[in-house]
Motif scaffolding. Structure first.
Motif, PDB file in Angstrom:
ATOM      1  N   VAL A  48       3.442 -82.873  55.451  1.00 15.98           N
ATOM      2  CA  VAL A  48       2.397 -82.193  54.673  1.00 15.98           C
ATOM      3  C   VAL A  48       2.550 -80.677  54.786  1.00 15.98           C
ATOM      4  O   VAL A  48       2.452 -79.960  53.787  1.00 15.98           O
ATOM      5  CB  VAL A  48       0.994 -82.638  55.145  1.00 15.98           C
ATOM      6  N   ALA A  49       2.812 -80.195  55.986  1.00 14.04           N
ATOM      7  CA  ALA A  49       2.935 -78.748  56.202  1.00 14.04           C
ATOM      8  C   ALA A  49       4.119 -78.154  55.446  1.00 14.04           C
ATOM      9  O   ALA A  49       4.115 -76.965  55.130  1.00 14.04           O
ATOM     10  CB  ALA A  49       3.071 -78.450  57.701  1.00 14.04           C
ATOM     11  N   GLY A  50       5.110 -78.981  55.137  1.00 12.30           N
ATOM     12  CA  GLY A  50       6.295 -78.495  54.434  1.00 12.30           C
ATOM     13  C   GLY A  50       6.114 -78.355  52.933  1.00 12.30           C
ATOM     14  O   GLY A  50       7.044 -77.985  52.224  1.00 12.30           O
ATOM     15  N   ILE A  51       4.910 -78.634  52.446  1.00 10.09           N
ATOM     16  CA  ILE A  51       4.635 -78.548  51.010  1.00 10.09           C
ATOM     17  C   ILE A  51       3.650 -77.420  50.751  1.00 10.09           C
ATOM     18  O   ILE A  51       2.558 -77.389  51.320  1.00 10.09           O
ATOM     19  CB  ILE A  51       4.031 -79.875  50.494  1.00 10.09           C
ATOM     20  N   SER A  52       4.038 -76.470  49.935  1.00 10.67           N
ATOM     21  CA  SER A  52       3.131 -75.383  49.568  1.00 10.67           C
ATOM     22  C   SER A  52       3.606 -74.724  48.279  1.00 10.67           C
ATOM     23  O   SER A  52       4.747 -74.897  47.855  1.00 10.67           O
ATOM     24  CB  SER A  52       3.028 -74.345  50.689  1.00 10.67           C
ATOM     25  N   GLU A  53       2.723 -73.995  47.690  1.00 10.70           N
ATOM     26  CA  GLU A  53       3.023 -73.270  46.456  1.00 10.70           C
ATOM     27  C   GLU A  53       3.348 -71.827  46.797  1.00 10.70           C
ATOM     28  O   GLU A  53       2.702 -71.214  47.650  1.00 10.70           O
ATOM     29  CB  GLU A  53       1.812 -73.314  45.520  1.00 10.70           C
ATOM     30  N   PHE A  54       4.328 -71.275  46.117  1.00 10.15           N
ATOM     31  CA  PHE A  54       4.661 -69.869  46.283  1.00 10.15           C
ATOM     32  C   PHE A  54       3.794 -69.055  45.337  1.00 10.15           C
ATOM     33  O   PHE A  54       3.712 -69.340  44.147  1.00 10.15           O
ATOM     34  CB  PHE A  54       6.136 -69.612  45.970  1.00 10.15           C
ATOM     35  N   LYS A  55       3.133 -68.037  45.881  1.00  7.84           N
ATOM     36  CA  LYS A  55       2.321 -67.138  45.068  1.00  7.84           C
ATOM     37  C   LYS A  55       2.673 -65.707  45.439  1.00  7.84           C
ATOM     38  O   LYS A  55       2.776 -65.369  46.612  1.00  7.84           O
ATOM     39  CB  LYS A  55       0.831 -67.352  45.319  1.00  7.84           C
ATOM     40  N   ILE A  56       2.852 -64.899  44.427  1.00  6.80           N
ATOM     41  CA  ILE A  56       3.096 -63.480  44.657  1.00  6.80           C
ATOM     42  C   ILE A  56       1.759 -62.802  44.895  1.00  6.80           C
ATOM     43  O   ILE A  56       0.820 -62.974  44.117  1.00  6.80           O
ATOM     44  CB  ILE A  56       3.811 -62.834  43.452  1.00  6.80           C
ATOM     45  N   LYS A  57       1.686 -62.069  45.980  1.00  6.40           N
ATOM     46  CA  LYS A  57       0.467 -61.324  46.271  1.00  6.40           C
ATOM     47  C   LYS A  57       0.530 -60.001  45.533  1.00  6.40           C
ATOM     48  O   LYS A  57       1.525 -59.282  45.606  1.00  6.40           O
ATOM     49  CB  LYS A  57       0.316 -61.090  47.772  1.00  6.40           C
ATOM     50  N   LYS A  83      10.542-105.354  68.938  1.00  5.60           N
ATOM     51  CA  LYS A  83      10.908-103.948  68.763  1.00  5.60           C
ATOM     52  C   LYS A  83       9.729-103.171  68.189  1.00  5.60           C
ATOM     53  O   LYS A  83       8.944-103.711  67.413  1.00  5.60           O
ATOM     54  CB  LYS A  83      12.099-103.808  67.835  1.00  5.60           C
ATOM     55  N   ASN A  84       9.627-101.911  68.600  1.00  6.82           N
ATOM     56  CA  ASN A  84       8.604-101.030  68.042  1.00  6.82           C
ATOM     57  C   ASN A  84       9.211-100.274  66.871  1.00  6.82           C
ATOM     58  O   ASN A  84      10.122 -99.459  67.060  1.00  6.82           O
ATOM     59  CB  ASN A  84       8.100-100.044  69.099  1.00  6.82           C
ATOM     60  N   ILE A  85       8.726-100.556  65.669  1.00  7.73           N
ATOM     61  CA  ILE A  85       9.243 -99.945  64.445  1.00  7.73           C
ATOM     62  C   ILE A  85       8.069 -99.417  63.635  1.00  7.73           C
ATOM     63  O   ILE A  85       7.100-100.145  63.389  1.00  7.73           O
ATOM     64  CB  ILE A  85      10.042-100.953  63.606  1.00  7.73           C
ATOM     65  N   ILE A  86       8.164 -98.161  63.217  1.00  9.60           N
ATOM     66  CA  ILE A  86       7.173 -97.554  62.332  1.00  9.60           C
ATOM     67  C   ILE A  86       7.888 -97.112  61.067  1.00  9.60           C
ATOM     68  O   ILE A  86       8.973 -96.526  61.130  1.00  9.60           O
ATOM     69  CB  ILE A  86       6.465 -96.366  63.006  1.00  9.60           C
ATOM     70  N   VAL A  87       7.263 -97.376  59.914  1.00 12.82           N
ATOM     71  CA  VAL A  87       7.823 -97.011  58.616  1.00 12.82           C
ATOM     72  C   VAL A  87       6.880 -96.020  57.940  1.00 12.82           C
ATOM     73  O   VAL A  87       5.666 -96.248  57.872  1.00 12.82           O
ATOM     74  CB  VAL A  87       7.988 -98.257  57.716  1.00 12.82           C
ATOM     75  N   ILE A  88       7.456 -94.935  57.428  1.00  8.31           N
ATOM     76  CA  ILE A  88       6.689 -93.913  56.706  1.00  8.31           C
ATOM     77  C   ILE A  88       7.340 -93.684  55.350  1.00  8.31           C
ATOM     78  O   ILE A  88       8.562 -93.554  55.257  1.00  8.31           O
ATOM     79  CB  ILE A  88       6.640 -92.586  57.500  1.00  8.31           C
ATOM     80  N   GLY A  89       6.546 -93.620  54.306  1.00  3.81           N
ATOM     81  CA  GLY A  89       7.042 -93.307  52.962  1.00  3.81           C
ATOM     82  C   GLY A  89       6.684 -91.886  52.571  1.00  3.81           C
ATOM     83  O   GLY A  89       5.760 -91.290  53.130  1.00  3.81           O
ATOM     84  N   GLY A  90       7.407 -91.342  51.606  1.00  5.45           N
ATOM     85  CA  GLY A  90       7.149 -89.982  51.131  1.00  5.45           C
ATOM     86  C   GLY A  90       7.880 -88.922  51.932  1.00  5.45           C
ATOM     87  O   GLY A  90       7.392 -87.805  52.119  1.00  5.45           O
ATOM     88  N   THR A  91       9.053 -89.222  52.376  1.00  7.11           N
ATOM     89  CA  THR A  91       9.824 -88.344  53.261  1.00  7.11           C
ATOM     90  C   THR A  91      10.262 -87.058  52.561  1.00  7.11           C
ATOM     91  O   THR A  91      10.649 -87.067  51.404  1.00  7.11           O
ATOM     92  CB  THR A  91      11.071 -89.098  53.759  1.00  7.11           C
ATOM     93  N   ASN A  92      10.205 -85.963  53.310  1.00 12.46           N
ATOM     94  CA  ASN A  92      10.779 -84.697  52.846  1.00 12.46           C
ATOM     95  C   ASN A  92      11.610 -84.087  53.978  1.00 12.46           C
ATOM     96  O   ASN A  92      11.588 -84.572  55.113  1.00 12.46           O
ATOM     97  CB  ASN A  92       9.706 -83.740  52.316  1.00 12.46           C
ATOM     98  N   LEU A  93      12.366 -83.039  53.658  1.00 12.50           N
ATOM     99  CA  LEU A  93      13.296 -82.461  54.634  1.00 12.50           C
ATOM    100  C   LEU A  93      12.593 -81.886  55.870  1.00 12.50           C
ATOM    101  O   LEU A  93      13.090 -82.094  56.988  1.00 12.50           O
ATOM    102  CB  LEU A  93      14.196 -81.414  53.964  1.00 12.50           C
ATOM    103  N   PRO A  94      11.457 -81.181  55.752  1.00 10.69           N
ATOM    104  CA  PRO A  94      10.794 -80.718  56.976  1.00 10.69           C
ATOM    105  C   PRO A  94      10.457 -81.860  57.938  1.00 10.69           C
ATOM    106  O   PRO A  94      10.583 -81.726  59.153  1.00 10.69           O
ATOM    107  CB  PRO A  94       9.529 -80.034  56.462  1.00 10.69           C
ATOM    108  N   MET A  95      10.062 -82.990  57.387  1.00 17.26           N
ATOM    109  CA  MET A  95       9.746 -84.165  58.195  1.00 17.26           C
ATOM    110  C   MET A  95      10.994 -84.664  58.927  1.00 17.26           C
ATOM    111  O   MET A  95      10.942 -84.969  60.128  1.00 17.26           O
ATOM    112  CB  MET A  95       9.201 -85.259  57.264  1.00 17.26           C
ATOM    113  N   VAL A  96      12.112 -84.730  58.231  1.00 15.55           N
ATOM    114  CA  VAL A  96      13.365 -85.200  58.823  1.00 15.55           C
ATOM    115  C   VAL A  96      13.816 -84.251  59.930  1.00 15.55           C
ATOM    116  O   VAL A  96      14.215 -84.688  61.018  1.00 15.55           O
ATOM    117  CB  VAL A  96      14.459 -85.349  57.743  1.00 15.55           C
TER     118      VAL A  96
END
Length: 142
Positions: free
Chosen positions: A121-130, A84-97
């Protein structure tokens, strides 16, 4: 077609699946395997193995923490299935799911791996007020 298994500590996996279902509707071929406080690693292994054994598809496993019990159990299981082809990734977040689950039917396992890593990675960012710089022209030189 790829099956997606989400696993993690506490209700991480079922919480991710619940959020996914709320946002995208019920997604086929997505399974949640929680590792609860009273569970032992062998129980987690049995639950993941049951899904793998009943699948005829490639499998992507998303785990909460890199190196922790759900991740290690998934990696060990992935190495025992040579057919079977199985890939495992750690560090899951909701955008990834979300990103991977909506593409299970149309993407290969390798494509889903790349999508998971990029969207995580793209689902992680800091909010900054401009704010605009105050360009006050004051007559008193201040």
């Amino acid at each position: 077609m790829v099956d997606l298994i989400i696993t993690g500590h506490g209700n991480f996996a079922s919480g991710m699946k619940s959020s996914l279902d709320l946002i995208c509707g019920n997604q086929e071929n997505v399974y949640a395997i929680d590792f609860l406080i009273d569970d032992i690693p062998e129980m987690l292994e049995k639950n993941i193995k049951e899904i793998i054994d009943n699948s005829n598809n490639d499998i992507l496993i998303l785990s909460d923490l890199l190196g922790a019990t759900p991740f290690k159990t998934s990696v060990l299981l992935s190495n025992t299935y040579k057919d079977k082809n199985i890939i495992v990734i750690g560090g899951t977040n909701l955008p990834m799911v979300i990103e991977t689950s909506i593409l299970l039917k149309t993407s290969s396992l390798e494509e889903l791996k790349e999508i998971a890593l990029k969207s995580g990675v793209a689902g992680i960012s800091e909010f900054k007020i401009k704010t605009e710089k105050n360009n006050c022209q004051c007559d008193d030189g201040i």
